[in-house]
Design a protein around this motif. Structure first.
Motif, short mmCIF file in Angstrom:
data_model
loop_
_atom_site.label_atom_id
_atom_site.label_comp_id
_atom_site.label_asym_id
_atom_site.label_seq_id
_atom_site.Cartn_x
_atom_site.Cartn_y
_atom_site.Cartn_z
N CYS A 8 27.44 45.59 -18.30
CA CYS A 8 28.88 45.89 -18.32
C CYS A 8 29.03 47.38 -18.03
O CYS A 8 28.48 48.21 -18.75
N ASP A 298 40.20 31.45 -23.86
CA ASP A 298 38.78 31.16 -24.05
C ASP A 298 38.16 31.86 -25.24
O ASP A 298 36.94 31.80 -25.43
N LYS A 324 38.83 36.67 -22.73
CA LYS A 324 37.51 37.29 -22.61
C LYS A 324 37.40 38.28 -21.46
O LYS A 324 37.01 39.44 -21.65
N ASP A 325 37.68 37.85 -20.25
CA ASP A 325 37.44 38.71 -19.10
C ASP A 325 38.29 39.97 -19.12
O ASP A 325 37.79 41.08 -18.90
N ALA A 326 39.58 39.80 -19.40
CA ALA A 326 40.46 40.97 -19.46
C ALA A 326 40.10 41.88 -20.63
O ALA A 326 40.22 43.11 -20.54
N LEU A 328 37.06 42.35 -21.82
CA LEU A 328 35.88 43.10 -21.42
C LEU A 328 36.22 44.16 -20.38
O LEU A 328 35.63 45.25 -20.37
N ASP A 329 37.17 43.87 -19.51
CA ASP A 329 37.63 44.89 -18.56
C ASP A 329 38.27 46.06 -19.30
O ASP A 329 38.05 47.23 -18.95
N THR A 343 33.52 33.02 -28.13
CA THR A 343 34.27 32.22 -27.17
C THR A 343 34.29 30.76 -27.59
O THR A 343 33.53 30.31 -28.45
#
Length: 371
Positions: A8, A298, A324-326, A328-329, A343
């Motif tokens: 990451c 999620d 999750k994705d946003a 981590l961004d 998750t």
């Protein structure tokens, strides 16, 4: 259970009981925890320089902000500090609860459409909430209070509102129209709106309490305010680390892991904490600002570890709503906090700053360590 590692990339992001006072200051409060997620004891060799009095543990249980709070402090100043801490909690509850007619948030809602002078504490909480409202593109939204009431998460009269009711409440929500005036210690919200800062209030309260304890000479303490855990001191008086367990979000009493931390705020948000079931469907208390319905994504829980309680509280809700994705961004862009994400497909994702202090304790999970 299996463990895998991925990468990451990090980058920078340009970014009282009415004893609560105006922005000019605050008077010293007069006297008036679910268990930590979870804070557990760890034994270690006692430093030779620590006296028995310095090692003595003092505890106090408080019910406030709709949760049981457990306050633990060590040392000769602990009892006096716990009394002051309890008074501080009740004072902040009275000021920040939108249902408290003595408080700043109640006054703000009652005065919607005009500027209202509020306490410094309420101003700071609002400022934090609006900071993350802007930074997240609206994921953290204090304007959802009427919708939370409609769903029954305020007051306990749980129900699924009609779509027309949800649409009406969404149509008057104008969180971007909230204005803050620091010089006047005042704020205004658009007419027709009501707000709540519950996503920040407990974390802010925990931070105020540890700061108060430190000012009173306490060097070692741990607070559990529901899903908010905050520590004072880099270690316990016996030299051992603070241990905070991350709860399994499956309704059991188990844990997915144990964090060993120094002085930190550790805050968890998840749909498993407050919810109701109607016609076989589970509705959680965290609402989507766009749809007005409980969040469905999620994630099952988000645990944030950082240096400030209000920030940790705000981030945990923000990132849960983002998914999750946003999330981590957002983490990769900001980089001033750490995460444990759980998750729906039973992955436990641990960010780099926690890799060496996170011990796996869950069964049936895949553990992923970002690096």
């Amino acid at each position: 259970m299996k463990s895998i590692k991925t990468s990451c990339k990090l980058a920078a992001l340009a970014l009282a009981m009415i004893m609560l006072t105006s922005c000019g200051g605050r008077e010293t409060p007069t006297q008036e925890a679910a268990a930590p997620e979870t804070a557990t004891e760890q034994t270690a060799d006692t430093p030779e320089t620590a006296s028995a009095a310095e090692l003595e543990k003092h505890t106090r249980q408080v019910f406030a902000m709709d949760t049981v709070m457990l306050l633990t402090a060590y040392g000769v100043e602990a009892e006096e500090a716990l009394e002051a801490a309890e008074a501080e909690i009740y004072a902040l509850e009275a000021d920040l609860d939108p249902e408290s007619v003595r408080g700043s948030v109640y006054a703000l809602n009652a005065g919607a459409g005009g500027q209202v002078v509020i306490s410094r504490e309420a101003y700071d909480v609002m400022s934090t909430a609006m900071q993350y409202y802007i930074a997240s593109g609206g994921a953290l939204d204090p304007g959802l209070y009427p919708l939370s009431k409609a769903w029954g998460f305020i007051g306990g009269d749980y129900r699924v509102p009609a779509q027309s009711e949800i649409n009406t409440l969404l149509s008057v929500k104008n969180t971007g129209g909230i204005l803050l005036d620091e010089a006047a210690c005042a704020a205004s919200i658009p007419a027709g709106m009501e707000v709540s800062f519950g996503a920040v209030a407990k974390g802010y309260t925990a931070q105020r309490v540890v700061d108060l304890m430190a000012d009173m000479g306490v060097s070692s303490a741990i607070l559990s305010l529901g899903g908010n855990v905050q520590t004072l001191g880099d270690a316990k008086p016996d030299g051992s680390a603070w241990q905070v367990a991350v709860q399994a979000p499956d309704g059991s009493s188990g844990y997915v892991g144990i964090l060993s931390v120094g002085q930190a705020a550790v805050v968890t948000s998840g749909g498993y904490q407050r919810y109701f079931v109607q016609d076989g469907v589970t509705y959680i208390h965290i609402l989507d600002p766009v749809t007005g319905y409980p969040v469905q994504n999620d994630l099952l829980s988000v645990t944030v570890v950082t240096d400030d309680g209000a920030k940790a509280d705000a981030l945990s809700t923000t990132l849960f709503v983002l998914g999750k994705d946003a999330a981590l961004d957002f983490y990769a862009a900001q980089g001033d906090f750490e995460l444990v994400l759980i998750t729906r497909d039973d992955h436990v994702i641990v960010t780099p700053g926690l890799a060496e202090v996170f011990a796996e304790t869950g069964d049936g999970y895949t553990y992923e360590y970002l690096g």
